[in-house]
Design a protein around this motif. Structure first.
Motif, short mmCIF file in Angstrom:
data_model
loop_
_atom_site.label_atom_id
_atom_site.label_comp_id
_atom_site.label_asym_id
_atom_site.label_seq_id
_atom_site.Cartn_x
_atom_site.Cartn_y
_atom_site.Cartn_z
N UNK A 1 0.84 -1.20 0.00
CA UNK A 1 0.00 0.00 0.00
C UNK A 1 0.88 1.24 0.00
N UNK A 2 0.40 2.30 -0.65
CA UNK A 2 1.11 3.58 -0.62
C UNK A 2 1.19 4.10 0.82
N UNK A 3 2.29 4.73 1.15
CA UNK A 3 2.49 5.31 2.47
C UNK A 3 1.74 6.64 2.55
N UNK A 4 0.68 6.67 3.31
CA UNK A 4 -0.17 7.85 3.40
C UNK A 4 0.61 9.10 3.82
N UNK A 5 1.49 8.95 4.81
CA UNK A 5 2.23 10.10 5.33
C UNK A 5 3.09 10.74 4.24
N UNK A 6 3.70 9.93 3.41
CA UNK A 6 4.53 10.45 2.33
C UNK A 6 3.71 11.29 1.35
N UNK A 7 2.55 10.78 0.97
CA UNK A 7 1.73 11.49 -0.01
C UNK A 7 1.10 12.75 0.58
N UNK A 8 0.79 12.73 1.86
CA UNK A 8 0.20 13.91 2.48
C UNK A 8 1.17 15.08 2.49
N UNK A 9 2.47 14.80 2.49
CA UNK A 9 3.46 15.87 2.42
C UNK A 9 3.34 16.66 1.12
N UNK A 10 2.77 16.03 0.11
CA UNK A 10 2.61 16.67 -1.20
C UNK A 10 1.23 17.29 -1.38
N UNK A 11 0.43 17.27 -0.34
CA UNK A 11 -0.89 17.87 -0.43
C UNK A 11 -2.01 16.91 -0.75
N UNK A 12 -1.71 15.60 -0.84
CA UNK A 12 -2.77 14.62 -1.06
C UNK A 12 -3.68 14.58 0.17
N UNK A 13 -4.96 14.38 -0.07
CA UNK A 13 -5.94 14.30 1.01
C UNK A 13 -6.80 13.06 0.84
N UNK A 14 -7.37 12.58 1.93
CA UNK A 14 -8.30 11.45 1.86
C UNK A 14 -9.62 11.91 1.27
N UNK A 15 -10.04 11.28 0.17
CA UNK A 15 -11.28 11.71 -0.50
C UNK A 15 -12.36 10.64 -0.49
N UNK A 16 -11.99 9.40 -0.13
CA UNK A 16 -12.99 8.34 0.01
C UNK A 16 -12.39 7.26 0.89
N UNK A 17 -13.26 6.48 1.56
CA UNK A 17 -12.80 5.46 2.50
C UNK A 17 -13.68 4.22 2.42
N UNK A 18 -13.17 3.12 2.97
CA UNK A 18 -13.97 1.93 3.21
C UNK A 18 -14.09 1.76 4.73
N UNK A 19 -15.03 0.95 5.14
CA UNK A 19 -15.25 0.75 6.57
C UNK A 19 -14.08 0.08 7.26
N UNK A 20 -13.26 -0.66 6.51
CA UNK A 20 -12.14 -1.37 7.12
C UNK A 20 -10.80 -0.65 6.96
N UNK A 21 -10.84 0.65 6.69
CA UNK A 21 -9.63 1.44 6.81
C UNK A 21 -8.84 1.73 5.55
N UNK A 22 -9.31 1.28 4.39
CA UNK A 22 -8.63 1.64 3.15
C UNK A 22 -9.08 3.03 2.72
N UNK A 23 -8.19 3.76 2.07
CA UNK A 23 -8.47 5.15 1.71
C UNK A 23 -8.02 5.44 0.29
N UNK A 24 -8.75 6.31 -0.36
CA UNK A 24 -8.35 6.86 -1.64
C UNK A 24 -7.81 8.26 -1.38
N UNK A 25 -6.56 8.47 -1.75
CA UNK A 25 -5.92 9.76 -1.57
C UNK A 25 -5.89 10.49 -2.91
N UNK A 26 -6.05 11.79 -2.89
CA UNK A 26 -6.02 12.56 -4.14
C UNK A 26 -5.37 13.91 -3.94
N UNK A 27 -4.67 14.35 -4.96
CA UNK A 27 -4.15 15.71 -5.07
C UNK A 27 -4.92 16.35 -6.21
#
Length: 249
Positions: free
Chosen positions: A125-151
């Motif tokens: 899985x992509x490292x969320x913390x790394x992508x958030x440094x570039x301005x990516x944000x969580x835009x959709x989720x599943x109930x078990x903790x998976x997330x779609x990140x988008x810039x």
């Protein structure tokens, strides 16, 4: 650093390695399958960019409309994988590759870039913390903790297909959805088949062999997804040992 990287093309694909399985003989059939799959995607704007060296350093992405993943949206690029391994870590390669992807998206007039991740770090899985440094944000989720990140460049957002939110299937037997985007997959499929046959375990293998099939997978999916007792378990590629652990849960 741009001169240190190259993009795979129809002209150089046969002569270049695809990073993941450089020297491991048991994965060479997977390398051939990956290259075949990739060759068919290049005209769609699919990009595989890697360090021009013998190492696992690459980014792979595609227009979201033709990306083999159940994510929907208009005019985005979707990142399948960004991987920097071993002695190449800590040298700025991840940043350079992601910068290239973002600038490529802008040059193509895209609305943004997205990637599959999770609330807590998971294998493959992509490292969320790394992508958030570039301005990516969580835009959709599943109930078990998976997330779609988008810039997003223009305020528009991608989303999981509605079938993703199910994270469940009717059948109770061990079920694996798989594509051919990863060189490790054919070997993992053979190990799963061999172990299940030897131990009398019902196994359903579902080949995701088209864009339409990939968009319709009933869970988060890059190229592999495992269900047990009707519930989604993981996108982690499983060898025989890991399969034993999963079945023992």
């Amino acid at each position: 650093m741009s001169e240190a990287y190259l993009n795979l093309t129809a002209e150089n694909l046969d002569s270049q390695h695809v990073c993941c399985a450089i020297a491991d003989k048991k994965h060479q059939c997977g390398v051939a399958a990956k290259k075949k799959w990739l060759r068919e995607r290049l005209d769609e704007g699919h990009v595989f960019r890697k360090l021009d060296d013998r190492g696992k350093v690459f980014i792979e992405y595609a227009p979201l409309e033709t990306a083999w993943t159940p994510v929907l949206g208009d005019n985005y690029l979707y990142i399948y994988c960004l991987w920097v391994a071993g002695s190449f870590k800590g040298k700025g390669h991840g940043a350079a590759l992601l910068d290239y992807c973002i600038e490529d998206a802008k040059a193509r007039g895209k609305s943004g870039v997205c990637v599959l991740s999770a609330r807590k770090k998971k294998p493959f899985m992509a490292d969320k913390k790394f992508f958030m440094k570039y301005g990516f944000e969580t835009v959709d989720t599943t109930d078990d903790g998976y997330e779609l990140l988008a810039l997003s460049f223009d305020g528009s957002l991608p989303r999981f297909a509605q079938n993703v939110k199910k994270q469940a299937i009717p059948g109770k037997e061990l079920t694996i959805y798989y594509g051919m985007q990863c060189p490790f997959i054919p070997n993992c499929v053979e190990q799963a088949k061999g172990y299940c046959e030897a131990n009398g375990i019902p196994l359903e293998l579902v080949a995701v062999d088209s864009l339409e099939a990939a968009k319709a997978v009933p869970c988060v999916f890059n190229n592999w997804a495992v269900f047990k007792d009707g519930r989604f378990e993981t996108v982690h590629l499983l060898n025989e040992g890991q399969l034993k652990k999963l079945l023992a849960k």
